[in-house]
Design a protein around this motif. Structure first.
Motif, PDB file in Angstrom:
ATOM      1  N   LEU A 167       2.096  -1.208 -17.249  1.00 10.30           N
ATOM      2  CA  LEU A 167       3.207  -0.353 -16.828  1.00 10.30           C
ATOM      3  C   LEU A 167       3.265   0.917 -17.680  1.00 10.30           C
ATOM      4  CD1 LEU A 167       5.609  -0.055 -14.938  1.00 10.30           C
ATOM      5  CD2 LEU A 167       7.012  -1.290 -16.605  1.00 10.30           C
ATOM      6  N   MET A 168       2.999   0.780 -18.978  1.00  6.76           N
ATOM      7  CA  MET A 168       2.980   1.953 -19.858  1.00  6.76           C
ATOM      8  C   MET A 168       1.871   2.918 -19.440  1.00  6.76           C
ATOM      9  SD  MET A 168       3.675   0.236 -23.604  1.00  6.76           S
ATOM     10  CE  MET A 168       3.276   1.778 -24.429  1.00  6.76           C
ATOM     11  N   GLU A 169       0.735   2.369 -19.016  1.00  7.12           N
ATOM     12  CA  GLU A 169      -0.362   3.221 -18.551  1.00  7.12           C
ATOM     13  C   GLU A 169       0.038   3.956 -17.273  1.00  7.12           C
ATOM     14  OE1 GLU A 169      -4.182   4.996 -18.230  1.00  7.12           O
ATOM     15  OE2 GLU A 169      -3.029   4.154 -19.897  1.00  7.12           O
ATOM     16  N   CYS A 170       0.727   3.278 -16.377  1.00  2.14           N
ATOM     17  CA  CYS A 170       1.207   3.915 -15.147  1.00  2.14           C
ATOM     18  C   CYS A 170       2.177   5.044 -15.470  1.00  2.14           C
ATOM     19  CB  CYS A 170       1.887   2.885 -14.240  1.00  2.14           C
ATOM     20  SG  CYS A 170       0.794   1.619 -13.563  1.00  2.14           S
ATOM     21  N   GLU A 171       3.105   4.783 -16.388  1.00  4.04           N
ATOM     22  CA  GLU A 171       4.091   5.800 -16.770  1.00  4.04           C
ATOM     23  C   GLU A 171       3.426   6.981 -17.459  1.00  4.04           C
ATOM     24  OE1 GLU A 171       6.742   3.497 -19.134  1.00  4.04           O
ATOM     25  OE2 GLU A 171       7.867   2.700 -17.405  1.00  4.04           O
ATOM     26  N   ARG A 172       2.391   6.692 -18.270  1.00  6.57           N
ATOM     27  CA  ARG A 172       1.705   7.775 -18.972  1.00  6.57           C
ATOM     28  C   ARG A 172       1.034   8.717 -17.979  1.00  6.57           C
ATOM     29  NH1 ARG A 172      -3.085   9.286 -20.365  1.00  6.57           N
ATOM     30  NH2 ARG A 172      -4.090   7.480 -19.393  1.00  6.57           N
ATOM     31  N   THR A 173       0.332   8.164 -16.987  1.00  4.44           N
ATOM     32  CA  THR A 173      -0.323   9.025 -16.002  1.00  4.44           C
ATOM     33  C   THR A 173       0.688   9.749 -15.126  1.00  4.44           C
ATOM     34  OG1 THR A 173      -0.552   7.098 -14.527  1.00  4.44           O
ATOM     35  CG2 THR A 173      -2.436   7.659 -15.903  1.00  4.44           C
ATOM     36  N   GLU A 174       1.830   9.105 -14.843  1.00  3.38           N
ATOM     37  CA  GLU A 174       2.873   9.782 -14.060  1.00  3.38           C
ATOM     38  C   GLU A 174       3.422  10.973 -14.830  1.00  3.38           C
ATOM     39  OE1 GLU A 174       7.234   8.958 -11.977  1.00  3.38           O
ATOM     40  OE2 GLU A 174       6.041   7.268 -12.722  1.00  3.38           O
ATOM     41  N   ASP A 175       3.674  10.784 -16.126  1.00  9.90           N
ATOM     42  CA  ASP A 175       4.181  11.888 -16.947  1.00  9.90           C
ATOM     43  C   ASP A 175       3.163  13.018 -17.010  1.00  9.90           C
ATOM     44  OD1 ASP A 175       6.470  10.469 -17.408  1.00  9.90           O
ATOM     45  OD2 ASP A 175       5.833   9.671 -19.354  1.00  9.90           O
ATOM     46  N   LYS A 187       0.787  -1.233   0.000  1.00  8.19           N
ATOM     47  CA  LYS A 187       0.000   0.000   0.000  1.00  8.19           C
ATOM     48  C   LYS A 187       0.823   1.289   0.000  1.00  8.19           C
ATOM     49  CE  LYS A 187      -0.362   0.376   5.035  1.00  8.19           C
ATOM     50  NZ  LYS A 187      -1.268   0.554   6.181  1.00  8.19           N
ATOM     51  N   HIS A 188       2.148   1.206   0.094  1.00 12.92           N
ATOM     52  CA  HIS A 188       2.945   2.437   0.172  1.00 12.92           C
ATOM     53  C   HIS A 188       3.219   2.968  -1.231  1.00 12.92           C
ATOM     54  CE1 HIS A 188       3.599   2.507   4.481  1.00 12.92           C
ATOM     55  NE2 HIS A 188       3.745   1.193   4.426  1.00 12.92           N
ATOM     56  N   ALA A 189       2.509   4.045  -1.583  1.00  9.75           N
ATOM     57  CA  ALA A 189       2.545   4.564  -2.951  1.00  9.75           C
ATOM     58  C   ALA A 189       3.953   4.943  -3.439  1.00  9.75           C
ATOM     59  CB  ALA A 189       1.599   5.757  -3.071  1.00  9.75           C
ATOM     60  N   PRO A 190       4.772   5.678  -2.675  1.00 15.24           N
ATOM     61  CA  PRO A 190       6.092   6.073  -3.183  1.00 15.24           C
ATOM     62  C   PRO A 190       6.991   4.868  -3.469  1.00 15.24           C
ATOM     63  CG  PRO A 190       5.497   7.391  -1.263  1.00 15.24           C
ATOM     64  CD  PRO A 190       4.516   6.273  -1.344  1.00 15.24           C
ATOM     65  N   LEU A 191       6.928   3.849  -2.614  1.00 18.32           N
ATOM     66  CA  LEU A 191       7.776   2.672  -2.797  1.00 18.32           C
ATOM     67  C   LEU A 191       7.322   1.870  -4.015  1.00 18.32           C
ATOM     68  CD1 LEU A 191      10.211   1.519  -1.291  1.00 18.32           C
ATOM     69  CD2 LEU A 191       8.652   0.014  -0.053  1.00 18.32           C
ATOM     70  N   LEU A 192       6.012   1.740  -4.167  1.00 22.16           N
ATOM     71  CA  LEU A 192       5.504   0.995  -5.320  1.00 22.16           C
ATOM     72  C   LEU A 192       5.754   1.748  -6.627  1.00 22.16           C
ATOM     73  CD1 LEU A 192       2.126  -0.418  -3.933  1.00 22.16           C
ATOM     74  CD2 LEU A 192       4.374  -1.513  -4.030  1.00 22.16           C
ATOM     75  N   GLN A 193       5.862   3.064  -6.519  1.00 23.16           N
ATOM     76  CA  GLN A 193       6.169   3.845  -7.720  1.00 23.16           C
ATOM     77  C   GLN A 193       7.566   3.492  -8.234  1.00 23.16           C
ATOM     78  OE1 GLN A 193       3.486   5.623  -8.409  1.00 23.16           O
ATOM     79  NE2 GLN A 193       4.204   6.327 -10.403  1.00 23.16           N
ATOM     80  N   GLN A 194       8.455   3.137  -7.296  1.00 21.78           N
ATOM     81  CA  GLN A 194       9.820   2.738  -7.687  1.00 21.78           C
ATOM     82  C   GLN A 194       9.873   1.271  -8.115  1.00 21.78           C
ATOM     83  OE1 GLN A 194      13.016   4.102  -4.909  1.00 21.78           O
ATOM     84  NE2 GLN A 194      11.292   4.855  -3.676  1.00 21.78           N
ATOM     85  N   TYR A 195       9.006   0.449  -7.529  1.00 22.15           N
ATOM     86  CA  TYR A 195       9.035  -0.992  -7.801  1.00 22.15           C
ATOM     87  C   TYR A 195       7.648  -1.464  -8.257  1.00 22.15           C
ATOM     88  CZ  TYR A 195      13.279  -0.426  -5.066  1.00 22.15           C
ATOM     89  OH  TYR A 195      14.495   0.003  -4.599  1.00 22.15           O
ATOM     90  N   PRO A 196       7.218  -1.060  -9.434  1.00 22.45           N
ATOM     91  CA  PRO A 196       5.872  -1.396  -9.901  1.00 22.45           C
ATOM     92  C   PRO A 196       5.647  -2.900 -10.060  1.00 22.45           C
ATOM     93  CG  PRO A 196       7.186  -0.452 -11.673  1.00 22.45           C
ATOM     94  CD  PRO A 196       7.963  -0.256 -10.417  1.00 22.45           C
ATOM     95  N   LEU A 247       0.201   2.376  -7.230  1.00 15.45           N
ATOM     96  CA  LEU A 247      -0.711   1.801  -6.238  1.00 15.45           C
ATOM     97  C   LEU A 247      -2.150   1.907  -6.721  1.00 15.45           C
ATOM     98  CD1 LEU A 247      -1.561   0.722  -3.466  1.00 15.45           C
ATOM     99  CD2 LEU A 247      -1.399   3.057  -2.583  1.00 15.45           C
ATOM    100  N   GLY A 248      -2.548   3.094  -7.163  1.00 11.84           N
ATOM    101  CA  GLY A 248      -3.918   3.290  -7.626  1.00 11.84           C
ATOM    102  C   GLY A 248      -4.273   2.412  -8.802  1.00 11.84           C
ATOM    103  N   HIS A 249      -3.355   2.306  -9.778  1.00 15.46           N
ATOM    104  CA  HIS A 249      -3.617   1.469 -10.948  1.00 15.46           C
ATOM    105  C   HIS A 249      -3.727  -0.007 -10.559  1.00 15.46           C
ATOM    106  CE1 HIS A 249      -3.494   4.227 -14.344  1.00 15.46           C
ATOM    107  NE2 HIS A 249      -2.482   4.877 -13.772  1.00 15.46           N
ATOM    108  N   THR A 281       8.297  19.067   1.088  1.00 17.22           N
ATOM    109  CA  THR A 281       9.174  18.222   0.275  1.00 17.22           C
ATOM    110  C   THR A 281       8.742  18.150  -1.184  1.00 17.22           C
ATOM    111  OG1 THR A 281       7.856  16.274   0.879  1.00 17.22           O
ATOM    112  CG2 THR A 281       9.762  16.795   2.270  1.00 17.22           C
ATOM    113  N   GLY A 282       7.584  18.692  -1.515  1.00 17.80           N
ATOM    114  CA  GLY A 282       7.097  18.635  -2.886  1.00 17.80           C
ATOM    115  C   GLY A 282       6.305  17.370  -3.142  1.00 17.80           C
ATOM    116  N   LEU A 283       5.350  17.460  -4.071  1.00 13.37           N
ATOM    117  CA  LEU A 283       4.536  16.292  -4.409  1.00 13.37           C
ATOM    118  C   LEU A 283       5.413  15.193  -4.984  1.00 13.37           C
ATOM    119  CD1 LEU A 283       1.433  18.012  -6.057  1.00 13.37           C
ATOM    120  CD2 LEU A 283       1.519  16.892  -3.825  1.00 13.37           C
ATOM    121  N   ARG A 284       5.123  13.967  -4.605  1.00 14.48           N
ATOM    122  CA  ARG A 284       5.880  12.829  -5.104  1.00 14.48           C
ATOM    123  C   ARG A 284       5.376  12.434  -6.489  1.00 14.48           C
ATOM    124  NH1 ARG A 284       5.003   9.884   0.642  1.00 14.48           N
ATOM    125  NH2 ARG A 284       2.940  10.697   0.170  1.00 14.48           N
ATOM    126  N   PRO A 285       6.146  11.632  -7.212  1.00 11.67           N
ATOM    127  CA  PRO A 285       5.747  11.264  -8.575  1.00 11.67           C
ATOM    128  C   PRO A 285       4.323  10.708  -8.629  1.00 11.67           C
ATOM    129  CG  PRO A 285       7.984  10.543  -8.169  1.00 11.67           C
ATOM    130  CD  PRO A 285       7.457  11.056  -6.857  1.00 11.67           C
TER     131      PRO A 285
END
Length: 620
Positions: A588-596, A377-386, A427-429, A542-546
């Motif tokens: 994964l491409m969908e996750c990257e697209r929304t992150e961008d 459930k930890h969004a920042p960590l999962l963002q690094q390790y999808p 995490l959301g995806h 600290t600014g919004l995370r990815p």
């Protein structure tokens, strides 16, 4: 054997009752003497002292007969209480009636006027009440809190407040000495309870604290509004006063391990955030659990463990707790049974990633109801390790769904997150895909397979509040991503009640969402926690995370919001996703697209803000 052991003393309560009877006998004697004197209008007339003496003995005998038969001297009511006063009046009235009848038939012989009993009645009642009041004052004077008790103000002079002050004044071991009441009701301006006076209203708090040198403020309300608690906290900020609140009434007067009215706790940030728990009446709809085999995945987590604790009282035929963390599983077992031997059938060590082992567990235990709480459930960590999010939240959920289908599970509740609505993070995806798989399986089985969406769960492991608490403990700084970021909050018990209710009122494929009120600004939470700590701690942005949103959504913009069963629980739907549609690379491409897209939006927002700051307010 000692003399003390050979002839034990009369127990103090029994001794007090006999002393009280003797005092009541004296009260009747005095009352009759006063009645006789008043009857003869303070003049010396023919009066037989022997007759008066016999009449007094008759009154004492009647008092003994009526008093003991009506348990006036058996401790039926608390000493000096209104209940005892009513009983005392009733006994005295009966005795007076008997005396009137006796004086009617024997008055000529005893030379006692028939009105003596009538005149003596109020005096006897008054004298007996006076002795009881004197004893109560004496006992209370001996039972005041000790010299080391802290000065305390009690906010609220209602039932709870007055009961609380009475208890505190009678308990020598009480850590608090009530210095006065605070109450906003003008009618209670001159009220005194156990010699403790109402000193003023909430607006006078700073002055009252300085005047009484109080170090504790007790809020004598069981359901104080968060706005009220925030107002009180702001008013006493910087005065060195600890604010305490009482437990809910259901905890004080009901259930196992009920607490008393003196079991205070300090104001928690949950009280200040503004979450008012929603009454979802889970007891009336949780019959589908009773007598059934219930399995909980992620039983060692914050949500899973509380879920197990709430399910257990509904008496399932079997509660099967599954987790891959043996230590967490043991902690849950201890909280339920008081034992952590891990030798029973209630604990199963298994990972939802292991499809084969999971099938074996379901085939052996044959659960009828499943609550799926296992997830990363930890969004920042999962963002690094999808890939980890994919393996656990997506494939792991599919493994549990397939095992549930094969073993014929009747009801399946998948625990999701508000980040699954219009997802932007990994995490959301991943949780959105888990919702879609649950919806697909609901259609496949035709059974009650539903998902439940949470906001931020206060106090859950790894959540924001414990993080802030630890940062404050270490002296700071407290880190906040953005000054305007907001989140929805709910309590762990509330979240678990929603999960249980979802299994009863949800239709196959639905997503249920609790109305969590207005979102809370994280900066406000941080500032209040720092204020409560009494420390001077810096807040660092600290600014919004990815891919992180500034404001979370609960439902998609194009989704419906239907509330057929409960005004605070929304029902929406998601499109199903079959296992054949699962494609990690495409996901994964969908996750990257929304992150961008989120990154571009954040950069654009920062650019516009910098432009406004450079030109000044009101610039075109």
């Amino acid at each position: 054997m000692s003399d003390r052991a050979a002839s034990p003393e009369v127990p103090r309560p029994v001794l007090w009752r006999w002393i009280q009877f003797v005092l009541d006998a004296g009260a009747w004697t005095m009352a009759i003497l006063v009645a006789v004197v008043l009857r003869y209008e303070l003049t010396e007339q023919t009066m037989a002292p022997g007759g008066v003496g016999i009449f007094c003995l008759m009154a004492i005998a009647c008092q003994a007969l009526v008093g003991f038969s009506m348990a006036l001297y058996q401790g039926r009511h608390s000493f000096g209480s209104f209940e005892e006063a009513r009983l005392l009046v009733a006994v005295t009235l009966i005795v007076a009636t008997i005396l009137v009848l006796l004086s009617t038939f024997l008055g000529f012989t005893l030379q006692i006027p028939r009105s003596t009993g009538v005149i003596a009645f109020p005096f006897a009642a008054l004298f007996m009440a006076a002795t009881r009041y004197a004893k109560r004052m004496f006992v209370e004077s001996k039972q005041k809190p000790g010299d080391n008790a802290q000065q305390a103000l009690v906010y609220g002079a209602g039932f709870l407040g007055t009961n609380l002050v009475t208890r505190m004044m009678q308990d020598p071991a009480s850590p608090y000495y009530p210095a006065g009441f605070v109450d906003d009701d003008p009618a209670k301006k001159h009220l005194r309870v156990s010699s403790v006076q109402v000193l003023g209203t909430g607006e006078d708090l700073p002055d009252l604290i300085r005047r009484t040198r109080a170090t504790v403020l007790i809020l004598a309300f069981t359901a104080a509004d968060s706005d009220f608690i925030r107002g009180v906290s702001d008013r006493v900020a910087g005065l060195g006063v600890k604010v305490l609140v009482l437990p809910p009434l259901k905890d004080m007067f009901g259930g196992d391990g009920a607490r008393s009215v003196t079991d205070f706790r300090e104001v928690a940030v949950e009280d200040l955030i503004g979450r008012r728990p929603v009454d979802i009446e889970v007891e009336s709809i949780a019959g589908y659990i009773t007598g059934k085999r219930v399995l909980v995945t992620g039983a060692g987590g914050s949500i899973g463990s509380e879920l197990c604790r709430q399910i257990n009282p509904f008496q399932p035929a079997e509660l099967i707790m599954v987790d891959h963390d043996e230590t967490a599983l043991q902690a849950t077992q201890i909280s339920l049974t008081g034992r952590g031997l891990l030798t029973g059938r209630d604990t199963v060590l298994a990972s939802i990633r292991d499809a084969e082992n999971l099938l074996a567990v379901f085939d052996e235990r044959r659960p009828e109801v499943v609550f799926h709480a296992a997830a990363l459930k930890h969004a920042p960590l999962l963002q690094q390790y999808p890939a980890e999010a994919w393996k656990t939240n997506v494939l792991g959920t599919l493994n549990v769904l397939r095992a549930a289908q094969r073993s014929g599970v009747e009801a399946f509740v998948n625990i999701s997150t508000d980040k699954a609505a219009a997802p932007t993070t990994v995490l959301g995806h991943s949780k959105r895909l888990a919702e879609r798989l649950t919806a697909w399986m609901a259609r496949e089985t035709g059974r009650r397979y539903v998902s439940v969406r949470f906001g931020n769960v206060m106090g859950s492991r790894g959540s924001m509040l414990p993080l802030f608490s630890e940062q404050i403990r270490k002296g700071g700084p407290v880190t906040v991503t953005h000054p305007e970021i907001t989140r929805y909050f709910m309590t762990i018990p509330e979240a678990c009640q929603l999960v249980i209710q979802a299994g009863a009122i949800g239709s196959g494929g639905e997503v249920l969402i609790l109305d969590m009120g207005e979102p809370v600004r994280i900066l406000d939470v941080a500032e209040r926690m720092i204020s409560m700590s009494g420390k001077d701690i810096e807040i660092v942005y600290t600014g919004l995370r990815p891919a992180e949103k500034l404001h979370e959504d609960l439902v998609d913009s194009d989704a419906g919001d239907v509330r057929p069963f409960h005004p605070k629980i929304s029902h929406t739907s998601v499109s199903g996703a079959t296992p054949r549609e699962l494609d990690y690379e495409r996901w994964l491409m969908e996750c990257e697209r929304t992150e961008d897209a989120m990154h571009e939006a954040q950069v654009l927002e920062e650019t516009e803000r910098s432009h406004e700051d450079a030109l000044g307010p009101g610039a075109p």
